[in-house]
Design a protein around this motif. Structure first.
Motif, mmCIF file in Angstrom:
data_model
loop_
_atom_site.group_PDB
_atom_site.id
_atom_site.type_symbol
_atom_site.label_atom_id
_atom_site.label_comp_id
_atom_site.label_asym_id
_atom_site.label_seq_id
_atom_site.Cartn_x
_atom_site.Cartn_y
_atom_site.Cartn_z
ATOM 1 N N LYS A 78 0.833 -1.211 0.000
ATOM 2 C CA LYS A 78 0.000 0.000 0.000
ATOM 3 C C LYS A 78 0.866 1.260 0.000
ATOM 4 N N VAL A 79 1.986 1.221 0.703
ATOM 5 C CA VAL A 79 2.926 2.352 0.697
ATOM 6 C C VAL A 79 3.399 2.610 -0.731
ATOM 7 N N ALA A 80 3.807 1.546 -1.425
ATOM 8 C CA ALA A 80 4.326 1.685 -2.786
ATOM 9 C C ALA A 80 3.268 2.200 -3.760
ATOM 10 N N GLU A 81 2.007 2.015 -3.443
ATOM 11 C CA GLU A 81 0.923 2.504 -4.297
ATOM 12 C C GLU A 81 0.558 3.957 -4.014
ATOM 13 N N SER A 82 1.104 4.540 -2.957
ATOM 14 C CA SER A 82 0.790 5.925 -2.607
ATOM 15 C C SER A 82 1.408 6.895 -3.610
ATOM 16 N N ASP B 272 -4.097 9.229 6.619
ATOM 17 C CA ASP B 272 -5.110 8.654 5.745
ATOM 18 C C ASP B 272 -5.452 7.250 6.235
ATOM 19 N N GLU B 273 -6.117 6.461 5.403
ATOM 20 C CA GLU B 273 -6.488 5.101 5.808
ATOM 21 C C GLU B 273 -5.253 4.250 6.101
ATOM 22 N N LEU B 274 -4.196 4.437 5.306
ATOM 23 C CA LEU B 274 -2.956 3.690 5.540
ATOM 24 C C LEU B 274 -2.361 4.052 6.901
ATOM 25 N N TRP B 275 -2.331 5.338 7.214
ATOM 26 C CA TRP B 275 -1.823 5.767 8.531
ATOM 27 C C TRP B 275 -2.634 5.113 9.650
ATOM 28 N N ASP B 276 -3.945 5.134 9.528
ATOM 29 C CA ASP B 276 -4.797 4.561 10.572
ATOM 30 C C ASP B 276 -4.523 3.061 10.728
ATOM 31 N N ARG C 230 11.850 7.573 1.697
ATOM 32 C CA ARG C 230 11.980 6.840 2.965
ATOM 33 C C ARG C 230 10.657 7.087 3.688
ATOM 34 N N VAL C 231 9.944 6.023 4.024
ATOM 35 C CA VAL C 231 8.579 6.161 4.538
ATOM 36 C C VAL C 231 8.517 5.639 5.970
ATOM 37 N N THR C 232 7.987 6.481 6.835
ATOM 38 C CA THR C 232 7.906 6.121 8.248
ATOM 39 C C THR C 232 6.509 6.359 8.791
ATOM 40 N N ASN C 233 6.169 5.534 9.760
ATOM 41 C CA ASN C 233 5.028 5.806 10.618
ATOM 42 C C ASN C 233 5.656 6.313 11.903
ATOM 43 N N LEU C 234 5.327 7.537 12.286
ATOM 44 C CA LEU C 234 5.930 8.179 13.452
ATOM 45 C C LEU C 234 4.912 8.361 14.554
#
Length: 186
Positions: A24-28, A42-46, A159-163
């Motif tokens: 899902k990250v790669a599709e953003s 967004d929904e991915l973050w949630d 570089r993708v993070t959930n913080l």
């Protein structure tokens, strides 16, 4: 664990769960556009934040106050950092009041740099920096000085993070999971 330590956990989520997230990250649209995607909620973050909190419950690093912190935009979000992005667009070490970073991109090449550096770590390898390895989770207690190095121009995606900035100090170690305690000086 003390107020000046960090915990590193590789393979934080089960691999199939992580693969679903990283797809899902790669599709953003933020993933390869070369622009900063900051405070993305967004929904991915949630989904990712709920998975992180569930995992923290399992390993004994959860506080009920996290649910309230999650409601505040700048306390929890996903971030897509393109190459040459520093913390706040300016280089330099800083501290947070208890925070985590969870790398959710599907792949990372060591040549792309993009390290989390702990300048006061007791071990040189952590002062030099921790790579943004996918499915890697790092908790930093409030007194952990850290810096974020830029990624190289050769990086093919953000570089993708959930913080999460969760205003908490943990004095216990995680349970039921392999981890590394990183001691630092204040």
């Amino acid at each position: 664990m003390d107020s000046s330590s960090a915990v590193l956990i590789d393979n934080f989520l089960p691999q199939l769960t992580f693969n679903s997230i990283s797809t899902k990250v790669a599709e953003s649209h933020h993933y390869t556009n070369g622009k900063l995607g900051d405070y993305v909620r967004d929904e991915l973050w949630d989904e990712v934040t709920n998975l992180v909190f569930d995992r923290l419950k399992e390993i004994g690093l959860y506080s009920d106050s996290f649910e309230e912190d999650k409601k505040v935009t700048n306390f929890s979000y996903n971030q897509f950092r393109p190459s040459n992005y520093y913390h706040g667009y300016a280089p330099g070490p800083h501290i947070d009041n208890g925070s985590y970073v969870f790398y959710i991109h599907p792949d990372w090449d060591a040549g792309w740099e993009g390290k989390l550096k702990l300048p006061q770590a007791n071990e040189q390898e952590y002062r030099d920096g921790i790579y943004a390895r996918p499915n890697r989770f790092i908790w930093m207690n409030p007194n952990v000085l850290h810096d974020i190095s830029t990624t190289s121009e050769s990086a093919t995606h953000a570089r993708v993070t959930n913080l999460g900035f969760l205003n908490r100090c943990f004095d216990q170690n995680p349970v039921g999971v392999d981890y590394i305690n990183i001691s630092t000086t204040i």
